[in-house]
Each structure stands twice: as C-alpha cells, then as structure tokens.
Design a protein around this motif. Structure first.
Motif, PDB file in Angstrom:
ATOM      1  N   ASN A 267       2.850 -10.804  10.276  1.00 32.71           N
ATOM      2  CA  ASN A 267       1.341 -10.998  11.010  1.00 32.71           C
ATOM      3  C   ASN A 267       0.770  -9.915  11.506  1.00 32.71           C
ATOM      4  O   ASN A 267       0.539  -9.602  11.965  1.00 32.71           O
ATOM      5  N   CYS A 268       1.351  -8.339  11.532  1.00 28.89           N
ATOM      6  CA  CYS A 268       0.153  -7.055  11.326  1.00 28.89           C
ATOM      7  C   CYS A 268      -0.897  -6.368   9.657  1.00 28.89           C
ATOM      8  O   CYS A 268      -0.957  -6.204   9.159  1.00 28.89           O
ATOM      9  N   LYS A 269      -1.716  -7.355  10.520  1.00 27.11           N
ATOM     10  CA  LYS A 269      -3.299  -7.296   9.197  1.00 27.11           C
ATOM     11  C   LYS A 269      -3.363  -6.019   9.188  1.00 27.11           C
ATOM     12  O   LYS A 269      -3.974  -5.842   8.205  1.00 27.11           O
ATOM     13  N   SER A 270      -3.132  -4.972  10.075  1.00 32.90           N
ATOM     14  CA  SER A 270      -3.828  -3.875   9.754  1.00 32.90           C
ATOM     15  C   SER A 270      -2.584  -3.081   8.718  1.00 32.90           C
ATOM     16  O   SER A 270      -2.953  -1.836   8.313  1.00 32.90           O
ATOM     17  N   LEU A 271      -1.488  -3.119   8.850  1.00 29.05           N
ATOM     18  CA  LEU A 271      -0.746  -2.493   8.153  1.00 29.05           C
ATOM     19  C   LEU A 271      -0.473  -1.708   6.817  1.00 29.05           C
ATOM     20  O   LEU A 271      -0.560  -2.953   6.205  1.00 29.05           O
ATOM     21  N   ALA A 272      -0.937  -0.619   6.456  1.00 26.38           N
ATOM     22  CA  ALA A 272      -1.109  -0.315   5.211  1.00 26.38           C
ATOM     23  C   ALA A 272       0.115   0.319   4.754  1.00 26.38           C
ATOM     24  O   ALA A 272       0.338   0.660   2.897  1.00 26.38           O
ATOM     25  N   THR A 273       0.894   1.018   5.494  1.00 25.33           N
ATOM     26  CA  THR A 273       1.990   1.894   4.989  1.00 25.33           C
ATOM     27  C   THR A 273       3.236   1.570   6.068  1.00 25.33           C
ATOM     28  O   THR A 273       3.685   0.899   6.863  1.00 25.33           O
ATOM     29  N   LEU A 274       4.767   1.165   5.082  1.00 25.81           N
ATOM     30  CA  LEU A 274       5.828   0.966   5.130  1.00 25.81           C
ATOM     31  C   LEU A 274       6.828   1.572   4.302  1.00 25.81           C
ATOM     32  O   LEU A 274       7.262   1.220   3.429  1.00 25.81           O
ATOM     33  N   ASP A 294      -0.098  -2.832   0.054  1.00 25.70           N
ATOM     34  CA  ASP A 294      -0.266  -2.553  -1.278  1.00 25.70           C
ATOM     35  C   ASP A 294       0.914  -3.290  -2.340  1.00 25.70           C
ATOM     36  O   ASP A 294       2.310  -2.368  -2.243  1.00 25.70           O
ATOM     37  N   PHE A 295       1.785  -4.071  -3.006  1.00 30.26           N
ATOM     38  CA  PHE A 295       3.457  -5.081  -3.065  1.00 30.26           C
ATOM     39  C   PHE A 295       3.919  -4.444  -4.213  1.00 30.26           C
ATOM     40  O   PHE A 295       4.695  -3.628  -4.293  1.00 30.26           O
ATOM     41  N   ASP A 296       2.091  -3.797  -5.191  1.00 26.85           N
ATOM     42  CA  ASP A 296       2.609  -2.763  -6.824  1.00 26.85           C
ATOM     43  C   ASP A 296       2.929  -1.508  -6.053  1.00 26.85           C
ATOM     44  O   ASP A 296       4.492  -0.886  -6.315  1.00 26.85           O
ATOM     45  N   LYS A 297       3.036  -1.152  -5.293  1.00 24.25           N
ATOM     46  CA  LYS A 297       3.323   0.177  -4.810  1.00 24.25           C
ATOM     47  C   LYS A 297       4.292   0.719  -3.688  1.00 24.25           C
ATOM     48  O   LYS A 297       5.707   0.949  -4.305  1.00 24.25           O
ATOM     49  N   PHE A 298       4.368  -1.099  -3.412  1.00 24.30           N
ATOM     50  CA  PHE A 298       5.134  -0.463  -2.017  1.00 24.30           C
ATOM     51  C   PHE A 298       6.737  -0.805  -2.899  1.00 24.30           C
ATOM     52  O   PHE A 298       7.658  -0.467  -2.815  1.00 24.30           O
ATOM     53  N   ILE A 299       7.201  -1.950  -3.987  1.00 28.64           N
ATOM     54  CA  ILE A 299       8.180  -2.284  -4.197  1.00 28.64           C
ATOM     55  C   ILE A 299       8.879  -0.996  -5.418  1.00 28.64           C
ATOM     56  O   ILE A 299       9.921  -1.229  -6.202  1.00 28.64           O
ATOM     57  N   GLY A 311      11.724 -11.153   1.563  1.00 28.80           N
ATOM     58  CA  GLY A 311      10.656 -11.791   0.766  1.00 28.80           C
ATOM     59  C   GLY A 311       9.068 -11.156   1.597  1.00 28.80           C
ATOM     60  O   GLY A 311       8.881 -10.434   2.426  1.00 28.80           O
ATOM     61  N   PHE A 312       7.940 -11.287   0.491  1.00 30.80           N
ATOM     62  CA  PHE A 312       7.188 -10.084   0.430  1.00 30.80           C
ATOM     63  C   PHE A 312       5.957 -11.554   0.027  1.00 30.80           C
ATOM     64  O   PHE A 312       5.168 -12.235  -0.258  1.00 30.80           O
ATOM     65  N   TYR A 313       4.916 -11.586   1.497  1.00 30.66           N
ATOM     66  CA  TYR A 313       4.211 -12.681   1.830  1.00 30.66           C
ATOM     67  C   TYR A 313       2.772 -12.095   1.663  1.00 30.66           C
ATOM     68  O   TYR A 313       2.579 -12.088   2.925  1.00 30.66           O
ATOM     69  N   ASP A 320       1.162 -14.284  -4.024  1.00 27.07           N
ATOM     70  CA  ASP A 320       2.714 -14.848  -3.583  1.00 27.07           C
ATOM     71  C   ASP A 320       3.106 -16.008  -4.506  1.00 27.07           C
ATOM     72  O   ASP A 320       4.779 -15.100  -4.937  1.00 27.07           O
ATOM     73  N   ARG A 321       3.274 -15.901  -5.916  1.00 28.72           N
ATOM     74  CA  ARG A 321       3.504 -16.553  -6.605  1.00 28.72           C
ATOM     75  C   ARG A 321       4.478 -15.917  -7.691  1.00 28.72           C
ATOM     76  O   ARG A 321       5.396 -15.308  -8.088  1.00 28.72           O
ATOM     77  N   VAL A 322       3.436 -14.477  -8.160  1.00 36.66           N
ATOM     78  CA  VAL A 322       3.892 -13.973  -8.801  1.00 36.66           C
ATOM     79  C   VAL A 322       4.813 -12.386  -8.025  1.00 36.66           C
ATOM     80  O   VAL A 322       6.067 -12.317  -8.376  1.00 36.66           O
ATOM     81  N   ILE A 323       4.432 -12.983  -7.325  1.00 40.08           N
ATOM     82  CA  ILE A 323       6.008 -11.370  -5.873  1.00 40.08           C
ATOM     83  C   ILE A 323       7.088 -11.732  -5.865  1.00 40.08           C
ATOM     84  O   ILE A 323       7.825 -11.775  -6.097  1.00 40.08           O
ATOM     85  N   LYS A 324       7.034 -13.867  -6.086  1.00 39.04           N
ATOM     86  CA  LYS A 324       8.394 -13.597  -6.124  1.00 39.04           C
ATOM     87  C   LYS A 324       9.115 -13.869  -7.312  1.00 39.04           C
ATOM     88  O   LYS A 324      10.772 -13.758  -7.412  1.00 39.04           O
TER      89      LYS A 324
END
Length: 335
Positions: A267-274, A294-299, A311-313, A320-324
C-alpha cells in the motif's frame, strides 16, 4: 514469533491447562477486564507466578465500570510479566514499585499522572518494557539510562529525553510508535539492536541511522516519509516491511543484500520504482501490493534463484489474474 494463548478470568480449574501451555513453549496471558477477581483467585495466580518464569503474564485492562486499583498487585507479588494497559485511569500506581520479581512490564494508563514512574528501583531490572501513549507529553524517559538489562522496548508517543534510549547497550528490539520528528541518532549507539520498527508518527527519512547490524526493519504508516535511500546502510537486513507510505516514490537496492530473505512493500501508492532486485541474492519471499510500479518493467529484472513466493497485486481483478498467471508460469508460488 512466540505463540501465545489468552485465558479470560482464570480460576484454579485452569491450572492444568496453563501449565501444559507453558510446557509447550507458549506465552500464557491470564487477563481480567473487570474487578471480578477474588482474593482466592489472585492467591492461586500468585502461586502459578512463583513457579513460572516471565512466559506467564498477568493482564488487567479495560475496567470501565470501576478504576483498577494497583493495590491489587500486592496479591500477585511473584508476578514476572505484567500488563496493566488499555486503561483510562488507575488508583495507587505507586504499588507498582513493590513488585520485586518483575521482568516484563506493559504500562498503558492514559491519565497517568506520575510522569516519573520509571524512577522506580525495581523497574531497573526489567528486560522488556512497553509504554503506551498518555494524555501528558511530560512522561520522563531519562530514567531509561539505568535500565541496563533491557532487551526489548516499545515507546508510544513519548519523546521527553528519548535520547536516553541510546544508553541501553543490551537492547535487541526497539519499536518507536507515534513518535513525531525527533532525532533518532541515538540508535547508532545500540550496537546489539536487531529489530527496529517505526509505526505511525512522522518523519521524512531515517538518514541519521549509520551502518548497523539491524536484521528486521518495519516502516509502517509514518506520515511524511518520502526517502529510503539510507537502506544501503542496512546491509544485515533479513526482513524488510514498508507499508502505507503514500509519499515514498522509489526504493533502490544499490548494493548487495545477501541476507535479505523477505521483502514486503504494501500500500505505497506513489511508489513507481523498485530497483536493484539483482542485489537481493538470498531473497525467498517477495510481496508487492497496491503500488504504482509497472509490473511488465519490474519483472524484467533479475531475481534471486532462491525466490519461491512472489506476490504482485494491483487490486484490479483482471490485471491481477494476468500477473498471477505470469508468475505461476515462471514457477513462483503466489500468495
């Protein structure tokens, strides 16, 4: 984390249950929410306290219909772990000073007028202390300097002479709850500190903290927190939890963290970079929940070969279904 069991309004009929739970390694909390305890009940509890260590805890809380009278404590003089908390007010708090066997104390009295209660000789032998918020901000922490046996400390809302905590050379666990923008450089003097939590309160960062041996770090709902660049100094981390930090925009692991096995960003809604996941070479469990990443870049990053739970939600059901499906196709267990 140690397992525990609570028993409400215990009587001598519960003795076998209490002793069996203690023998199994659990912490047992005997608790009363009102004045229904008799002298006979307290005498039985005192006998159990005499035979047990601090894994047997006695708790008095609530007491809405009538104030808790601390004179009652004289009837459980062998108590080693005591919770007098979630209380608006009490009578005769001075009797707390008569408990010669006390090792762990949770003190939560909102209208506590004795702001110098920590200057009690018996409390200097405590190994665990938890002090809840009070109506007065004059509660004096300076006496903590003499608590040389203290290993676990939780402070909620109190800051007067908070730097005294830096004298607690045996301290292993520290939780600062609802503490607002006070310097925390004293943490650098706690060389044995392994567990550190900041919950509620307010501060922008933890940049005062230098290189350390902290293994578990929680940063939860701290108002104004926007910078975690100091994480590079926490090279001994094993568990990191960052939750409800709406102003935090990035987390970067610039150096290697070989010991970090569990990472939770919630629940860190502004977090764009990890970034820097390749530096988490020992990571076994990763949960990212409700961020702006962005999950596609993160992965596309390189992840630990030890990573099993991932887990990525986004909280959007279709996404979320596609990511899972993507994560499960890569062999991860999604939780």
């Amino acid at each position: 984390m140690k397992r525990f069991v609570r028993i409400d309004n215990p009587t001598s009929k519960d003795n076998d249950l209490i002793q069996n739970e203690l023998k199994s390694g659990k912490e047992v909390i005997l608790q009363f929410a009102s004045r229904i305890y008799t002298d006979e009940v307290l005498a039985n509890i005192n006998m159990l306290c005499r035979e047990s260590d601090e894994n047997l805890c006695i708790r008095f809380y609530s007491h809405h219909s009538k104030l808790f009278d601390c004179k009652t404590l004289l009837k459980i003089s062998y108590v080693k772990c005591l919770y007098i908390d979630c209380l608006h007010d009490v009578l005769n708090l001075d009797y707390l000073k008569e408990l010669k066997h006390l090792k762990i104390l949770s003190l939560g009295v909102f209208e506590m007028r004795d702001t110098e209660i920590l200057d009690s000789e018996n409390l200097k032998n405590l190994t665990g202390l938890f002090i809840s918020d009070t109506s007065s901000k004059a509660f004096n922490l300076d006496y903590l300097r003499k608590f040389k046996k203290l290993k676990s400390l939780r402070i909620a809302g109190h800051t007067k002479n908070i730097d005294a905590i830096g004298e607690l050379v045996e301290l292993n666990d520290l939780s600062l709850n609802a503490v607002k923008k006070v310097p925390v450089g004293f943490i650098n003097r706690l060389k044995d500190l392994k567990n550190l939590s900041f919950i509620l309160g307010s501060r922008e960062n933890l940049n005062e903290i230098e290189e350390n041996s902290i293994e578990n770090l929680d940063i939860i709902r701290v108002r104004g927190f926007n910078d975690l660049s100091c994480i590079r100094r926490f090279t001994k981390l094993q568990n990191l939890k960052v939750e409800d930090q709406i102003q935090l925009s990035e987390i970067c692991f610039e150096n290697e963290f070989p010991l970090l096995i569990d990472l939770r960003i919630l629940n860190c809604k502004s977090l764009a970079t990890l970034n820097g996941m390749n530096n988490l070479t020992g990571l076994e469990s990763l949960v990212v929940y409700q961020t702006n990443i962005d999950f596609d870049k993160f992965i596309e990053q390189t992840f630990s070969n030890n990573l099993k739970t991932f887990g990525f939600y986004t909280t959007k059901a279709k996404a979320d279904r596609v990511i899972k499906e993507v994560l499960e196709a890569r062999g991860y267990c999604c939780r």
